[in-house]
Design an enzyme around this catalytic site. Sequence first.
Site, mmCIF file in Angstrom:
data_model
loop_
_atom_site.group_PDB
_atom_site.id
_atom_site.type_symbol
_atom_site.label_atom_id
_atom_site.label_comp_id
_atom_site.label_asym_id
_atom_site.label_seq_id
_atom_site.Cartn_x
_atom_site.Cartn_y
_atom_site.Cartn_z
ATOM 1 N N HIS A 90 0.822 -1.216 0.000
ATOM 2 C CA HIS A 90 0.000 0.000 0.000
ATOM 3 C C HIS A 90 0.858 1.269 0.000
ATOM 4 O O HIS A 90 0.339 2.353 -0.241
ATOM 5 C CB HIS A 90 -0.992 -0.013 1.179
ATOM 6 C CG HIS A 90 -0.439 0.353 2.521
ATOM 7 N ND1 HIS A 90 -0.176 -0.568 3.508
ATOM 8 C CD2 HIS A 90 -0.126 1.553 3.064
ATOM 9 C CE1 HIS A 90 0.253 0.040 4.595
ATOM 10 N NE2 HIS A 90 0.309 1.333 4.341
ATOM 11 N N ASP A 121 0.318 -7.523 1.738
ATOM 12 C CA ASP A 121 0.746 -6.129 1.859
ATOM 13 C C ASP A 121 2.270 -5.984 1.850
ATOM 14 O O ASP A 121 2.841 -5.212 2.616
ATOM 15 C CB ASP A 121 0.176 -5.489 3.129
ATOM 16 C CG ASP A 121 0.227 -3.963 3.079
ATOM 17 O OD1 ASP A 121 0.374 -3.410 1.973
ATOM 18 O OD2 ASP A 121 0.123 -3.323 4.149
ATOM 19 N N SER A 203 4.588 2.981 7.652
ATOM 20 C CA SER A 203 4.225 1.810 6.853
ATOM 21 C C SER A 203 5.379 1.348 5.972
ATOM 22 O O SER A 203 5.995 2.152 5.265
ATOM 23 C CB SER A 203 3.024 2.131 5.966
ATOM 24 O OG SER A 203 1.864 2.309 6.732
#
Length: 616
Positions: A90, A121, A203
Amino acid sequence: MTNCPRFFCSARNRFRIWFLCGSLFLLLATLGHAQESANLDDQIKLIESQRSEAVQRAIAPTVAVLGDGGEGGGSGVVISPDGYALTNFHVTSPFGTHMRGGMADGKLYPAVIVGVDATGDLALIKLLGRNDFPVATLGDSRKVQVGQWCFAIGNPFLLATNLQPSVSFGIISGVERYQYPAGTILEYADCIQTDAAINPGNSGGPLFNREGELIGINGRGSFEKRGRVNVGVGYAISINQVKNFVGALRGGRFVDHATLGATVATDDAGRVRITNILNSSDAYRRGLRYNNEILEIAGRSIRTTNELKNVLGTLPSDWRVKVRFRNSDGEQETLVRLGAVHTQEELLELVQGGLPGMGPMPKKPEEKEKQPAPENKPTDQESGISEAQPTKNLWKDFFSEKPGFANFHFNRLEKERVLKAYLATLGELPPGANWKLTGELAGDNRPADFLLSDNSFTLDRAGLQQNVDPKQGLSKIIAKANLDGLTLALGVWRQLCLGTGNAQGNLLDSAVYLGTMPILGQSILRDVLEVQISDLKVRLYFNTEDGTLLCLEAFGDEGDDPVEVYFDKYEQVEAKLLPRQIRLQYGIDTANVFQAKECKLDVTATTSPVEEESGS
């Protein structure tokens, strides 16, 4: 008392002695305490020094992942000196094929997408411009325990305008957590929970243990109804899961996760039982049925449905793992080839659809023009940031588009690496030459010769020949599950080594690199190539250390067990590494073993096959 010296008999003097002894004791105790305090201070300083050194080592390979214009972004971590780096899908999704990576050395490096695991992910990118990047040391996430210290490094809220990442300390709050898919596909299975601050921008960044070993890739937090700020509940993809997928990611693939081909539920007694199973699944062919109890998968105990999701979520599709289950006959153990969660078309559709709202999206060009840079954001010159590579479009030299691949350039590189190592074990092979393998089959006193050419694959047992025509439907031979499968596999082996048998050109040119997989449920991962030959899908498993071929699998029709041929006991024969034992297997049962006494790979002609005999 009359015999004692007067000095000791005096009460006053006795008191003086007691006082002096007490004072001496207190003095010694004080000195001991001071020494203990000094030792404790030294220990604290040593621990603090070790922690600081671990953080500094961990900062060096941490990456700020940014758009090509410096917008959006997240974090990542370099895992190889030539620039391969892990991050979240992402994070890379808004940027497409290329981006930039900022390192703590103050430089921005062009970067290109390599491979994508959208369900898990994960994304693998490659930083360009040097071959001596600092790298993180990979740890073992199965050893992580609740309460241990850890720290996260990354670029929260894009604060690292000078490319110096932020560090947050905390503890491991939980292990083996399962987070249901967010949005359309992102599933965090068997992940690590931490209270170290994980915020937007972290992230894709690394989570380290106290020693500075990489144990996870940060990616999610429990932000719902709290705003996108840290609340002390963050999740990291375990590094052991990453290890399972990184081989396929290096091959430039869109990778999918595994399914057992069955659904389960927990019964009233707390046992995990199968509630439905696909007849076409390998699990069904291996004997699993409705209401069987699942006990263990891939060496992990299964006590709840959540644990089953956790284990399967850490495994790529097509892997073959050990499964222990209980049926009416008691406990059973078998090998199951896992299926894929999505079809290839479904996976591509999900990947190409993007992930709106999952991460910082790059601003549109018109938005960037309308919004000036914040006053407190320094320019590249002020912050010390410099372009490490003057050629901004360098990434184009490392990108090749092909349907079904994130970046086919890297698939080609991995395939060439594997084939170069394997063909080196065979030495020079005369083009178009016939092959003759002489030896014995198990349980047969007759000599056995395999005669292999472009036009026929033949097994000759003391003049009695069984012929396989490579121009006919080969999947029908696999369906018979007999000795003809060995003849077929050896003929295909020759075709692959010589590159023949393909009207469109060299067979090996059409091969693709699948990544790394285990053989027969083993823990060691092997390089795997796949190629289409006629109506067969063929997989080749190679030893990553010496390049030798370990296994050839030929798949026919769906629902049939493939032919599996294992090449064992390699010996050096005239500058070639050749197998002395070749084992045929269907499913989990060995069908036959061929002991090779002689392997000639340069025969000028073969004996013409006579009337065909059906295989046994």
